[in-house]
Design a protein around this motif. Structure first.
Motif, PDB file in Angstrom:
ATOM      1  N   HIS A 121      -3.401  69.730  -3.450  1.00 56.84           N
ATOM      2  CA  HIS A 121      -3.135  68.893  -4.630  1.00 56.84           C
ATOM      3  C   HIS A 121      -3.109  67.427  -4.228  1.00 56.84           C
ATOM      4  N   LEU A 122      -3.809  67.109  -3.147  1.00 56.14           N
ATOM      5  CA  LEU A 122      -3.731  65.745  -2.618  1.00 56.14           C
ATOM      6  C   LEU A 122      -4.605  64.793  -3.438  1.00 56.14           C
ATOM      7  N   PRO A 123      -4.258  63.499  -3.392  1.00 55.22           N
ATOM      8  CA  PRO A 123      -4.962  62.500  -4.206  1.00 55.22           C
ATOM      9  C   PRO A 123      -6.336  62.191  -3.615  1.00 55.22           C
ATOM     10  N   PRO A 124      -7.128  61.382  -4.299  1.00 55.99           N
ATOM     11  CA  PRO A 124      -8.467  61.067  -3.794  1.00 55.99           C
ATOM     12  C   PRO A 124      -8.469  60.296  -2.470  1.00 55.99           C
ATOM     13  N   ARG A 125      -7.428  59.481  -2.240  1.00 58.33           N
ATOM     14  CA  ARG A 125      -7.455  58.615  -1.057  1.00 58.33           C
ATOM     15  C   ARG A 125      -6.384  58.991  -0.060  1.00 58.33           C
ATOM     16  N   HIS A 126      -6.716  58.840   1.223  1.00 61.04           N
ATOM     17  CA  HIS A 126      -5.752  59.136   2.281  1.00 61.04           C
ATOM     18  C   HIS A 126      -4.729  58.008   2.373  1.00 61.04           C
ATOM     19  N   ILE A 127      -3.517  58.358   2.837  1.00 62.68           N
ATOM     20  CA  ILE A 127      -2.501  57.316   3.030  1.00 62.68           C
ATOM     21  C   ILE A 127      -2.593  56.713   4.434  1.00 62.68           C
ATOM     22  N   ARG A 141     -18.948  62.114  -2.488  1.00 61.34           N
ATOM     23  CA  ARG A 141     -18.764  61.152  -3.579  1.00 61.34           C
ATOM     24  C   ARG A 141     -17.586  61.487  -4.483  1.00 61.34           C
ATOM     25  N   HIS A 142     -17.100  62.732  -4.437  1.00 63.76           N
ATOM     26  CA  HIS A 142     -15.969  63.092  -5.295  1.00 63.76           C
ATOM     27  C   HIS A 142     -14.624  62.660  -4.717  1.00 63.76           C
ATOM     28  N   GLY A 143     -14.627  62.220  -3.464  1.00 61.43           N
ATOM     29  CA  GLY A 143     -13.367  61.827  -2.843  1.00 61.43           C
ATOM     30  C   GLY A 143     -12.503  63.033  -2.542  1.00 61.43           C
ATOM     31  N   GLY A 144     -11.220  62.797  -2.298  1.00 60.31           N
ATOM     32  CA  GLY A 144     -10.317  63.898  -1.956  1.00 60.31           C
ATOM     33  C   GLY A 144     -10.103  63.954  -0.460  1.00 60.31           C
ATOM     34  N   TRP A 167     -12.923  73.588   5.723  1.00 58.73           N
ATOM     35  CA  TRP A 167     -12.037  72.710   4.962  1.00 58.73           C
ATOM     36  C   TRP A 167     -12.407  72.677   3.478  1.00 58.73           C
ATOM     37  N   PHE A 168     -11.452  72.193   2.666  1.00 54.12           N
ATOM     38  CA  PHE A 168     -11.675  72.063   1.231  1.00 54.12           C
ATOM     39  C   PHE A 168     -10.853  70.900   0.700  1.00 54.12           C
ATOM     40  N   THR A 169     -11.336  70.281  -0.365  1.00 50.22           N
ATOM     41  CA  THR A 169     -10.581  69.208  -1.018  1.00 50.22           C
ATOM     42  C   THR A 169      -9.879  69.797  -2.244  1.00 50.22           C
ATOM     43  N   ALA A 170      -9.108  68.964  -2.954  1.00 52.42           N
ATOM     44  CA  ALA A 170      -8.366  69.432  -4.128  1.00 52.42           C
ATOM     45  C   ALA A 170      -9.312  70.140  -5.093  1.00 52.42           C
ATOM     46  N   GLY A 171      -8.875  71.297  -5.599  1.00 55.50           N
ATOM     47  CA  GLY A 171      -9.685  72.062  -6.544  1.00 55.50           C
ATOM     48  C   GLY A 171     -10.950  72.634  -5.925  1.00 55.50           C
ATOM     49  N   HIS A 172     -11.061  72.609  -4.595  1.00 52.03           N
ATOM     50  CA  HIS A 172     -12.243  73.104  -3.879  1.00 52.03           C
ATOM     51  C   HIS A 172     -13.514  72.408  -4.363  1.00 52.03           C
ATOM     52  N   VAL A 173     -13.379  71.152  -4.807  1.00 48.95           N
ATOM     53  CA  VAL A 173     -14.548  70.423  -5.319  1.00 48.95           C
ATOM     54  C   VAL A 173     -15.586  70.253  -4.214  1.00 48.95           C
ATOM     55  N   THR A 174     -15.119  69.904  -3.025  1.00 50.26           N
ATOM     56  CA  THR A 174     -16.035  69.784  -1.888  1.00 50.26           C
ATOM     57  C   THR A 174     -15.489  70.675  -0.777  1.00 50.26           C
ATOM     58  N   THR A 175     -16.384  71.398  -0.101  1.00 50.27           N
ATOM     59  CA  THR A 175     -15.930  72.313   0.948  1.00 50.27           C
ATOM     60  C   THR A 175     -16.809  72.165   2.182  1.00 50.27           C
ATOM     61  N   GLY A 176     -16.271  72.552   3.330  1.00 46.25           N
ATOM     62  CA  GLY A 176     -16.996  72.477   4.593  1.00 46.25           C
ATOM     63  C   GLY A 176     -17.953  73.651   4.758  1.00 46.25           C
ATOM     64  N   PRO A 177     -18.839  73.569   5.762  1.00 42.60           N
ATOM     65  CA  PRO A 177     -19.879  74.596   5.929  1.00 42.60           C
ATOM     66  C   PRO A 177     -19.331  75.994   6.220  1.00 42.60           C
ATOM     67  N   HIS A 178     -18.120  76.116   6.766  1.00 40.78           N
ATOM     68  CA  HIS A 178     -17.569  77.450   7.044  1.00 40.78           C
ATOM     69  C   HIS A 178     -16.570  77.905   5.987  1.00 40.78           C
ATOM     70  N   PHE A 179     -16.482  77.168   4.865  1.00 33.73           N
ATOM     71  CA  PHE A 179     -15.578  77.611   3.806  1.00 33.73           C
ATOM     72  C   PHE A 179     -16.146  78.894   3.200  1.00 33.73           C
ATOM     73  N   PRO A 180     -15.300  79.939   3.024  1.00 32.47           N
ATOM     74  CA  PRO A 180     -15.846  81.194   2.481  1.00 32.47           C
ATOM     75  C   PRO A 180     -16.293  81.019   1.027  1.00 32.47           C
ATOM     76  N   SER A 181     -17.126  81.920   0.558  1.00 32.19           N
ATOM     77  CA  SER A 181     -17.684  81.754  -0.781  1.00 32.19           C
ATOM     78  C   SER A 181     -16.606  81.861  -1.861  1.00 32.19           C
ATOM     79  N   THR A 182     -15.565  82.634  -1.587  1.00 32.42           N
ATOM     80  CA  THR A 182     -14.462  82.674  -2.547  1.00 32.42           C
ATOM     81  C   THR A 182     -13.181  82.269  -1.833  1.00 32.42           C
ATOM     82  N   ALA A 183     -12.302  81.596  -2.563  1.00 34.96           N
ATOM     83  CA  ALA A 183     -11.074  81.103  -1.948  1.00 34.96           C
ATOM     84  C   ALA A 183     -10.015  82.194  -1.935  1.00 34.96           C
ATOM     85  N   ALA A 184     -10.199  83.196  -1.066  1.00 32.90           N
ATOM     86  CA  ALA A 184      -9.229  84.289  -0.961  1.00 32.90           C
ATOM     87  C   ALA A 184      -7.994  83.792  -0.223  1.00 32.90           C
TER      88      ALA A 184
END
Ligand SMILES: *[C@@H]1O[C@H](CO)[C@@H](O)[C@H](O)[C@H]1NC(C)=O
Ligand SMILES: *[C@@H]1O[C@H](CO)[C@@H](O)[C@H](O)[C@H]1NC(C)=O
Ligand SMILES: *[C@@H]1O[C@H](CO)[C@@H](O)[C@H](O)[C@H]1NC(C)=O
Ligand SMILES: *[C@@H]1O[C@H](CO)[C@@H](O)[C@H](O)[C@H]1NC(C)=O
Ligand SMILES: *[C@@H]1O[C@H](CO)[C@@H](O)[C@H](O)[C@H]1NC(C)=O
Ligand SMILES: *[C@@H]1O[C@H](CO)[C@@H](O)[C@H](O)[C@H]1NC(C)=O
Ligand SMILES: [Cu+2]
Length: 604
Positions: A121-127, A141-144, A167-184
């Motif tokens: 649930h993290l914001p678009p920008r890092h602290i 481009r979606h940030g997170g 890895w994944f960003t908030a809402g799984h909008v962007t995910t890394g190459p090893h992120f599984p196809s479903t967020a189990a």
């Protein structure tokens, strides 16, 4: 080039800098706004206990069933000290209001699985300033904020291991190459010996900043059948987790400070080789105190610093640390010390018996140089960590029915070198900018993280890993999935000559940056007559982090099979499938700058 191809982008540096400015916060670096730690009074905040979450359920009739937890990552405010304004942090918890730094302590039971749905649930920008010129997860481009959770010390399928590219960003909008196809949910089988684990962020190139921001927490695997007979101090009052880390703050608003100017800005505008803070934080409070009674307490001490080593001692020389375990596994028998060294991510599990002291207050401090080990003869300042205050108002004399048995868990297989069926060399290389001698990046075996996998151990076997430290630092080595034992540590003679030769070999296109380079350059000759270093008694059991001294070869016996039951060769899941595992240096700033390699387990 290879890593860029993998990440699919080849952005010019200018755009990366722009992205850094947009995504990470930049501070001016003159240090004038840094909080003077001398301004914070010590021992004014009481040591908190983090919220505890049960990693199991209890069905009708008292039967234990799998637990199902949802733990989120939130941006929230956390008060680190009475006189500091609340600090913006990233924290784990079940809601933004209840999230804590460190996160909740998860209490699991051996053999009862824990399922955790990790939500971002993290914001678009890092602290904090992160450096997109590293081989880093990039939100696009979606940030997170890219995040992924690793359970350190956990024996779990690689799909639940928090691979740095899953890895994944908030809402799984962007995910890394090893992120599984479903967020189990992540599955932690807890089919491992009882002990201390911790969970923390592990996103590629962001681990140091995500943990620095607060994404870490303790995890215990308990075994009522194996541990109850030991009669050790137990329960929420007498058995505590101490999660220790160092941080710097800004004077005005109390925000976390991390230098946003790299040591080699021409290469990496923001990356610094090691983070050190001047404020020591235990369970989220700077220099706290704890009221104790004159009796035994158990403390599970986790060093969650990015790079600071701690050498702990107590102000009363009559007191001892009685070590029960090192990292995630119990020792065969307790070990008593007056002081001990803890590297980042190492875990000590000790008893302190306050009946042995006549003093009304005892200070726990650290005197390890930072960076460690520092220059020969360097005596570091004593850094207080926390204070224990004897509660004289409590019942006196104190009745303590707990004990420290002479034997703990002595049924685990002994580390025996002859059980190994393969031998590997793991060489640690540091590269520097020749004009200022500042590190630019670190490699294991002369290879970048994205280079194809070279470590492919077979399930059910043990291997000898000879780890050569060619750098000037002490690097705590961590291997996922496997447990290992340090068999010996020997100093290299004329290490500069060996290092130059091995670096030339790798630079000249020599593929084998570990064994081949070591052998071509005559490592055995450099070892002849080298000093042998004693492995500390409390570290002679099965571990998952070991401090590899500079200029040494450390011989590890690495076990790619479960520890219990002792004769099992197979893990309780398919270790050969999924994205695979990694091994890396646990100085987070190094891990984020290439000091990590993939590891693929194969069938025997
Ligand atoms: C930040 O790092 C830069 C480059 O290494 C250094 O010159 C500067 O003094 C650092 N600032 C602080 C506050 O440590
Ligand atoms: C958790 O989920 C598992 C699998 O869906 C289920 O068997 C178990 O009963 C659940 N546990 C609780 C405490 O609800
Ligand atoms: C190396 O250090 C010099 C001197 O500090 C600096 O000017 C140069 O940019 C650095 N090179 C890289 C690639 O960072
Ligand atoms: C904590 O771990 C870091 C590295 O991860 C290490 O540099 C530091 O010395 C450790 N501190 C203690 C107190 O063990
Ligand atoms: C003991 O009790 C007194 C009186 O209630 C109180 O002032 C004091 O702080 C207590 N001491 C501790 C160590 O709690
Ligand atoms: C690696 O070797 C260097 C000296 O070459 C030493 O200073 C450093 O402490 C070593 N690191 C570890 C982890 O042993
Ligand atoms: Cu390192």
């Amino acid at each position: 080039m290879e890593k860029r191809r993998f990440l699919g982008h080849c952005l010019p540096v200018v755009v990366l800098l722009l992205q850094a400015a947009l995504l990470g916060r930049g501070d001016d670096d003159d240090g004038s706004r840094l909080l003077d730690p001398g301004k914070l009074e010590m021992f004014v905040d009481e040591l908190p206990d983090m919220p505890r979450m049960r990693g199991y359920g209890v069905a009708d009739g008292g039967k234990l069933v799998a637990g199902n937890l949802t733990i989120g990552m939130y941006e929230t405010m956390w008060k680190f000290h009475r006189d500091l304004p609340a600090t913006r942090v990233f924290a784990y918890g079940t809601s933004k209001e209840t999230a804590t730094v460190p996160g909740p302590t998860i209490e699991s039971i051996q053999g009862v699985p824990t399922y955790v749905t990790w939500t971002n649930h993290l914001p678009p920008r890092h602290i904090l300033p992160w450096d997109p010129t590293l081989t880093s997860a990039k939100p696009g481009r979606h940030g997170g904020i890219p995040t992924v959770v690793h359970l350190h010390g956990g024996v779990q399928h690689s799909a639940s291991d928090g691979h740095s590219l899953a890895w994944f960003t908030a809402g799984h909008v962007t995910t890394g190459p090893h992120f599984p196809s479903t967020a189990a949910p992540y599955e932690y089988p807890n089919q491992q010996p009882p002990g201390n684990l911790w969970y923390h962020d592990h996103a590629m190139g962001l681990t140091r900043v995500n943990i620095l921001a607060g994404l870490l927490g303790a995890y215990r695997v308990a075994s009522p059948t194996e541990e109850a007979p030991l009669n050790l101090p137990a329960g929420e009052v007498f058995d505590r987790n101490l999660v220790v880390f160092d941080r710097d703050f800004l004077a005005g608003d109390g925000s976390l400070f991390m230098n946003a100017t790299g040591n080699n800005p021409g290469t990496h505008p923001q990356w610094q080789p090691e983070y050190f803070g001047s404020v020591v934080v235990v369970n989220g409070k700077a220099w706290p105190f704890l009221r104790v009674r004159r009796r035994r307490y158990r403390f599970r001490i986790l060093n969650a610093s990015n790079a600071r080593f701690f050498r702990f001692s107590l102000s009363d020389a009559a007191l001892r640390f009685i070590h029960l375990a090192s990292d995630s596994v119990y020792l065969a028998a307790p070990v008593r010390t007056r002081a001990f060294l803890l590297a980042p991510s190492e875990i000590a599990d000790v008893i302190i018996d306050f009946a042995d002291t006549a003093s009304p207050v005892i200070v726990l401090s650290s005197d390890a140089p930072a960076p460690f080990p520092g220059d020969p003869g360097e005596k570091a300042e004593k850094l207080p960590v926390m204070k224990f205050v004897i509660d004289e108002n409590a019942t006196s004399p104190e009745t303590d029915t707990t004990s420290v048995p002479a034997r703990l868990m002595d049924g685990y297989p002994k580390p025996e070198a002859r059980s190994a069926t393969a031998r590997r060399w793991i060489a640690m290389y540091e590269y520097t900018n020749e004009s200022n001698d500042e590190p630019t990046h670190l490699y294991l075996n002369g290879k970048s993280y994205m280079s194809p996998v070279t470590e492919t151990p077979a399930e059910g076997t043990s291997e000898i890993w000879d780890v050569i430290n060619l750098t000037d630092d002490n690097h705590p080595l961590h291997i996922h999935l496997a447990l290992f034992a340090a068999l010996e540590q020997r100093s290299l003679r004329r290490v500069d000559e060996l290092r130059d030769c091995m670096k030339r070999f790798v630079a000249g296109g020599g593929g084998g940056g570990g064994g081949e380079a070591a052998e071509r350059c005559g490592v055995e000759r450099h070892l002849a007559g080298g000093r042998r270093h004693v492995v500390a008694r409390q570290e002679r059991g099965w571990k998952n982090v070991f401090k590899v001294r500079p200029g040494t070869v450390t011989r590890l016996l690495v076990r790619f099979r479960p520890l219990s039951p002792p004769d099992s060769r197979r893990f309780p899941f398919d270790v050969t499938s999924g994205p695979g595992y990694v091994y890396h240096c646990h100085i987070l700033d190094h891990e984020d700058n290439e000091m990590m390699r993939p590891m693929k387990i194969v069938r025997y």
